[in-house]
Design an enzyme around this catalytic site. Sequence first.
Site, PDB file in Angstrom:
ATOM      1  N   ASP A  56       5.474 -50.421 -13.154  1.00  0.00           N
ATOM      2  CA  ASP A  56       5.189 -49.887 -14.491  1.00  0.00           C
ATOM      3  C   ASP A  56       5.998 -48.607 -14.664  1.00  0.00           C
ATOM      4  O   ASP A  56       6.511 -48.044 -13.696  1.00  0.00           O
ATOM      5  CB  ASP A  56       3.684 -49.592 -14.617  1.00  0.00           C
ATOM      6  CG  ASP A  56       3.318 -49.007 -15.976  1.00  0.00           C
ATOM      7  OD1 ASP A  56       3.825 -49.529 -16.993  1.00  0.00           O
ATOM      8  OD2 ASP A  56       2.554 -48.035 -16.032  1.00  0.00           O
ATOM      9  N   SER A  57       6.052 -48.148 -15.911  1.00  0.00           N
ATOM     10  CA  SER A  57       6.705 -46.875 -16.195  1.00  0.00           C
ATOM     11  C   SER A  57       5.954 -45.700 -15.563  1.00  0.00           C
ATOM     12  O   SER A  57       6.496 -44.607 -15.457  1.00  0.00           O
ATOM     13  CB  SER A  57       6.769 -46.678 -17.710  1.00  0.00           C
ATOM     14  OG  SER A  57       5.469 -46.807 -18.259  1.00  0.00           O
TER      15      SER A  57
ATOM     16  N   TYR B 226       8.264 -44.848 -21.212  1.00  0.00           N
ATOM     17  CA  TYR B 226       9.331 -45.765 -21.614  1.00  0.00           C
ATOM     18  C   TYR B 226       9.190 -46.117 -23.099  1.00  0.00           C
ATOM     19  O   TYR B 226      10.149 -46.495 -23.747  1.00  0.00           O
ATOM     20  CB  TYR B 226       9.244 -47.074 -20.825  1.00  0.00           C
ATOM     21  CG  TYR B 226       9.752 -47.047 -19.396  1.00  0.00           C
ATOM     22  CD1 TYR B 226       9.989 -45.862 -18.703  1.00  0.00           C
ATOM     23  CD2 TYR B 226       9.993 -48.254 -18.729  1.00  0.00           C
ATOM     24  CE1 TYR B 226      10.433 -45.881 -17.383  1.00  0.00           C
ATOM     25  CE2 TYR B 226      10.445 -48.280 -17.416  1.00  0.00           C
ATOM     26  CZ  TYR B 226      10.663 -47.095 -16.743  1.00  0.00           C
ATOM     27  OH  TYR B 226      11.106 -47.138 -15.451  1.00  0.00           O
ATOM     28  N   GLY B 227       7.961 -46.020 -23.593  1.00  0.00           N
ATOM     29  CA  GLY B 227       7.639 -46.532 -24.929  1.00  0.00           C
ATOM     30  C   GLY B 227       8.396 -45.882 -26.068  1.00  0.00           C
ATOM     31  O   GLY B 227       8.479 -46.439 -27.165  1.00  0.00           O
TER      32      GLY B 227
ATOM     33  N   CYS C 241       4.118 -53.283 -17.192  1.00  0.00           N
ATOM     34  CA  CYS C 241       4.381 -52.487 -18.403  1.00  0.00           C
ATOM     35  C   CYS C 241       4.648 -53.407 -19.603  1.00  0.00           C
ATOM     36  O   CYS C 241       5.536 -54.270 -19.552  1.00  0.00           O
ATOM     37  CB  CYS C 241       5.602 -51.619 -18.134  1.00  0.00           C
ATOM     38  SG  CYS C 241       6.056 -50.547 -19.487  1.00  0.00           S
ATOM     39  N   ASN C 242       3.896 -53.194 -20.670  1.00  0.00           N
ATOM     40  CA  ASN C 242       4.104 -54.002 -21.886  1.00  0.00           C
ATOM     41  C   ASN C 242       5.487 -53.759 -22.477  1.00  0.00           C
ATOM     42  O   ASN C 242       6.146 -54.686 -22.946  1.00  0.00           O
ATOM     43  CB  ASN C 242       3.054 -53.633 -22.941  1.00  0.00           C
ATOM     44  CG  ASN C 242       1.687 -54.177 -22.605  1.00  0.00           C
ATOM     45  OD1 ASN C 242       1.249 -55.163 -23.164  1.00  0.00           O
ATOM     46  ND2 ASN C 242       0.995 -53.543 -21.673  1.00  0.00           N
ATOM     47  N   THR C 243       5.930 -52.507 -22.450  1.00  0.00           N
ATOM     48  CA  THR C 243       7.226 -52.172 -23.042  1.00  0.00           C
ATOM     49  C   THR C 243       8.351 -52.903 -22.308  1.00  0.00           C
ATOM     50  O   THR C 243       9.226 -53.509 -22.937  1.00  0.00           O
ATOM     51  CB  THR C 243       7.430 -50.636 -22.986  1.00  0.00           C
ATOM     52  OG1 THR C 243       6.318 -50.005 -23.627  1.00  0.00           O
ATOM     53  CG2 THR C 243       8.708 -50.229 -23.657  1.00  0.00           C
TER      54      THR C 243
ATOM     55  N   GLU D 172      -4.245 -40.384 -19.947  1.00  0.00           N
ATOM     56  CA  GLU D 172      -3.787 -39.720 -18.717  1.00  0.00           C
ATOM     57  C   GLU D 172      -4.422 -38.346 -18.533  1.00  0.00           C
ATOM     58  O   GLU D 172      -4.562 -37.863 -17.412  1.00  0.00           O
ATOM     59  CB  GLU D 172      -2.259 -39.637 -18.699  1.00  0.00           C
ATOM     60  CG  GLU D 172      -1.672 -41.013 -18.493  1.00  0.00           C
ATOM     61  CD  GLU D 172      -0.264 -41.028 -17.943  1.00  0.00           C
ATOM     62  OE1 GLU D 172       0.247 -39.968 -17.543  1.00  0.00           O
ATOM     63  OE2 GLU D 172       0.327 -42.115 -17.944  1.00  0.00           O
TER      64      GLU D 172
ATOM     65  N   CYS E 210      -0.828 -52.347 -24.277  1.00  0.00           N
ATOM     66  CA  CYS E 210      -0.234 -51.238 -23.535  1.00  0.00           C
ATOM     67  C   CYS E 210      -1.110 -51.020 -22.307  1.00  0.00           C
ATOM     68  O   CYS E 210      -2.340 -51.173 -22.380  1.00  0.00           O
ATOM     69  CB  CYS E 210      -0.216 -49.980 -24.411  1.00  0.00           C
ATOM     70  SG  CYS E 210       0.302 -48.496 -23.538  1.00  0.00           S
ATOM     71  N   THR E 211      -0.461 -50.688 -21.193  1.00  0.00           N
ATOM     72  CA  THR E 211      -1.185 -50.569 -19.917  1.00  0.00           C
ATOM     73  C   THR E 211      -2.419 -49.683 -19.972  1.00  0.00           C
ATOM     74  O   THR E 211      -3.412 -49.943 -19.296  1.00  0.00           O
ATOM     75  CB  THR E 211      -0.241 -49.977 -18.852  1.00  0.00           C
ATOM     76  OG1 THR E 211       0.452 -48.868 -19.430  1.00  0.00           O
ATOM     77  CG2 THR E 211       0.722 -51.011 -18.337  1.00  0.00           C
ATOM     78  N   HIS E 212      -2.359 -48.606 -20.762  1.00  0.00           N
ATOM     79  CA  HIS E 212      -3.451 -47.630 -20.766  1.00  0.00           C
ATOM     80  C   HIS E 212      -4.636 -48.044 -21.643  1.00  0.00           C
ATOM     81  O   HIS E 212      -5.736 -47.523 -21.483  1.00  0.00           O
ATOM     82  CB  HIS E 212      -2.944 -46.282 -21.273  1.00  0.00           C
ATOM     83  CG  HIS E 212      -1.956 -45.622 -20.365  1.00  0.00           C
ATOM     84  ND1 HIS E 212      -0.733 -46.182 -20.058  1.00  0.00           N
ATOM     85  CD2 HIS E 212      -2.004 -44.440 -19.704  1.00  0.00           C
ATOM     86  CE1 HIS E 212      -0.072 -45.373 -19.249  1.00  0.00           C
ATOM     87  NE2 HIS E 212      -0.813 -44.310 -19.026  1.00  0.00           N
TER      88      HIS E 212
HETATM   89  N1  DGL Z   1       3.336 -48.622 -19.578  1.00  0.00           N
HETATM   90  C1  DGL Z   1       3.679 -48.491 -20.976  1.00  0.00           C
HETATM   91  C2  DGL Z   1       3.333 -49.806 -21.693  1.00  0.00           C
HETATM   92  O1  DGL Z   1       2.488 -50.565 -21.282  1.00  0.00           O
HETATM   93  C3  DGL Z   1       2.990 -47.309 -21.604  1.00  0.00           C
HETATM   94  C4  DGL Z   1       3.537 -45.968 -21.153  1.00  0.00           C
HETATM   95  C5  DGL Z   1       4.984 -45.755 -21.550  1.00  0.00           C
HETATM   96  O2  DGL Z   1       5.278 -45.552 -22.729  1.00  0.00           O
HETATM   97  O3  DGL Z   1       5.828 -45.796 -20.666  1.00  0.00           O
HETATM   98  O4  DGL Z   1       3.918 -50.105 -22.712  1.00  0.00           O
END
Ligand code: DGL
Length: 276
Positions: free
Chosen positions: A15-16, A47-48, A78-80, A157, A189-191
């Site tokens: 993940d990012s 990353y988003g 990571c979704n992105t 976070e 999104c992961t969070h």
């Molecule tokens: N992990 C990213 C996602 O799931 C969220 C955090 C980021 O923007 O890197 O898209």
Amino acid sequence: MDIDYRKDAPIGVFDSGVGGLTVVREIMQNLPNENLVYFGDTARVPYGSKSVDTIIRFSKQIVRFLQTKNVKAIVIACNTVSALALDILRKETEIPIIGVVKPGAKVAAEVTKNKKVGIIGTEATVKSGVYTKFIQQYHSDIEVLAKACPLFVPLVEEGFVDNRITSEAIDYYLHEMKQSEIDTLILGCTHYPLLYNRVKSYMGEHICLVNPAHETALELKQLLQEKNLENIQKKEGKIPTYDFYSSDAPVRFKAFANSVLPYSVDWIEHINIEEF
Ligand code: DGL
């Protein structure tokens, strides 16, 4: 032809940053025999809000790093990255790779009754339109409403899940979704699974929330079975190994990991990811 990796080789998850630990949690719960290697790019998160070229360059480096750990499969938590780089990363390696977008989209398309689905994620994920594309591949007449919610990541976070600032952010981002006719909402999104209860109580019990992290763990299980790679030989008293790596200092990583995982994380190794 199936690739002949050892069944007890680890699964690489990346993940990012730390958010992908929500996917690790689901894998630990649903595939309790599997060894895992996790990499969080904490030095370069988020990353988003980055460009597609940068996201692809970063994720190629991570895949090269995970290959040095002899992983038998890779999960893009990571979704992105899943939205923007999955196809490109698949061309980089023979190791089977899955992302979180398709499993989430598939379940949303299956559970919506009125064919109106919402998706929330980072700016890059929403702008990619990939969730919409996959949902409409399952049912072309599903209407998709998408919204980027960039403040949710730092709020989670910071540990602000129950804070009133988060209540305001939820209202700010989701009031249009709440007034719309959607019956299903993807936490893309992961969070966001960590805001599950907050979003559920804001949107209402009648809205079905889809957690792509959970669906991805189930898809991973199916993939390992299909490829005959599932680690089913549980040796007596043997617990799986979980190795964690990050690109920045591990202090915050450790605190976050221990608040999310059903496992105590004691050691995180720092990696200079630019070397890969
Ligand atoms: N992990 C990213 C996602 O799931 C969220 C955090 C980021 O923007 O890197 O898209």
